[in-house]
Scaffold this motif. Structure first.
Motif, short mmCIF file in Angstrom:
data_model
loop_
_atom_site.label_atom_id
_atom_site.label_comp_id
_atom_site.label_asym_id
_atom_site.label_seq_id
_atom_site.Cartn_x
_atom_site.Cartn_y
_atom_site.Cartn_z
N GLN A 80 2.54 -0.35 -23.69
CA GLN A 80 2.81 0.98 -22.12
C GLN A 80 2.04 -0.14 -21.59
O GLN A 80 2.67 -0.53 -20.29
CB GLN A 80 3.38 1.83 -22.98
N TYR A 81 1.07 0.18 -21.61
CA TYR A 81 -0.25 -0.67 -21.48
C TYR A 81 -0.28 -1.82 -20.47
O TYR A 81 -0.31 -2.21 -18.82
CB TYR A 81 -1.41 -0.92 -21.86
N LEU A 82 0.06 -2.83 -21.78
CA LEU A 82 0.52 -4.12 -20.44
C LEU A 82 1.93 -4.44 -19.23
O LEU A 82 1.48 -4.29 -18.91
CB LEU A 82 0.99 -4.83 -22.19
N ALA A 83 2.99 -2.90 -19.90
CA ALA A 83 3.81 -3.96 -19.14
C ALA A 83 3.38 -3.02 -17.70
O ALA A 83 3.90 -3.85 -17.07
CB ALA A 83 5.30 -2.83 -19.41
N ASP A 84 2.50 -1.95 -17.43
CA ASP A 84 2.25 -1.36 -16.29
C ASP A 84 1.02 -1.77 -15.64
O ASP A 84 0.86 -2.45 -14.70
CB ASP A 84 1.57 0.06 -16.81
#
Length: 103
Positions: A80-84
């Motif tokens: 999720q951090y990567l996608a954000d």
């Protein structure tokens, strides 16, 4: 909104007479290093390092079902951090329509 801050690590230790100590570590840095591996062929670990702090996550013995649940949650939040980061990076580096027209 564009705010540029110098990289930093924020560490807080909270101690009260009633509770156990609480340590919070926040990394606000692109200078973060990430390592992972296996200790003694049976304990996986994940480590985050900055110049100011080091945080490691590992099992306390052989890998259990609970360890797998935690590792899956950690992987999901990292994804999720990567996608954000990817979404915000694209948005921050894409000219707005008004900037395109001015060029």
């Amino acid at each position: 909104m564009n705010i540029d801050l110098d990289p930093y690590t924020y560490v807080t230790l909270t101690m009260t007479s009633e509770d156990k100590p609480s340590l919070d570590v926040s990394f606000y840095s692109a200078e973060l290093r990430v390592h992972g591996g296996v200790i003694d062929e049976w304990r996986p670990y994940l480590a985050l390092h900055s110049r100011e702090a080091h945080v490691s996550v590992s099992t306390c013995g052989p890998v259990t079902d609970t360890d797998l649940v935690i590792a899956r949650k950690l992987a999901a939040k990292a994804a999720q951090y990567l996608a954000d980061c990817e979404r915000l990076h694209t948005a921050q580096n894409t000219p707005s329509p008004s900037q395109d027209e001015a060029a």
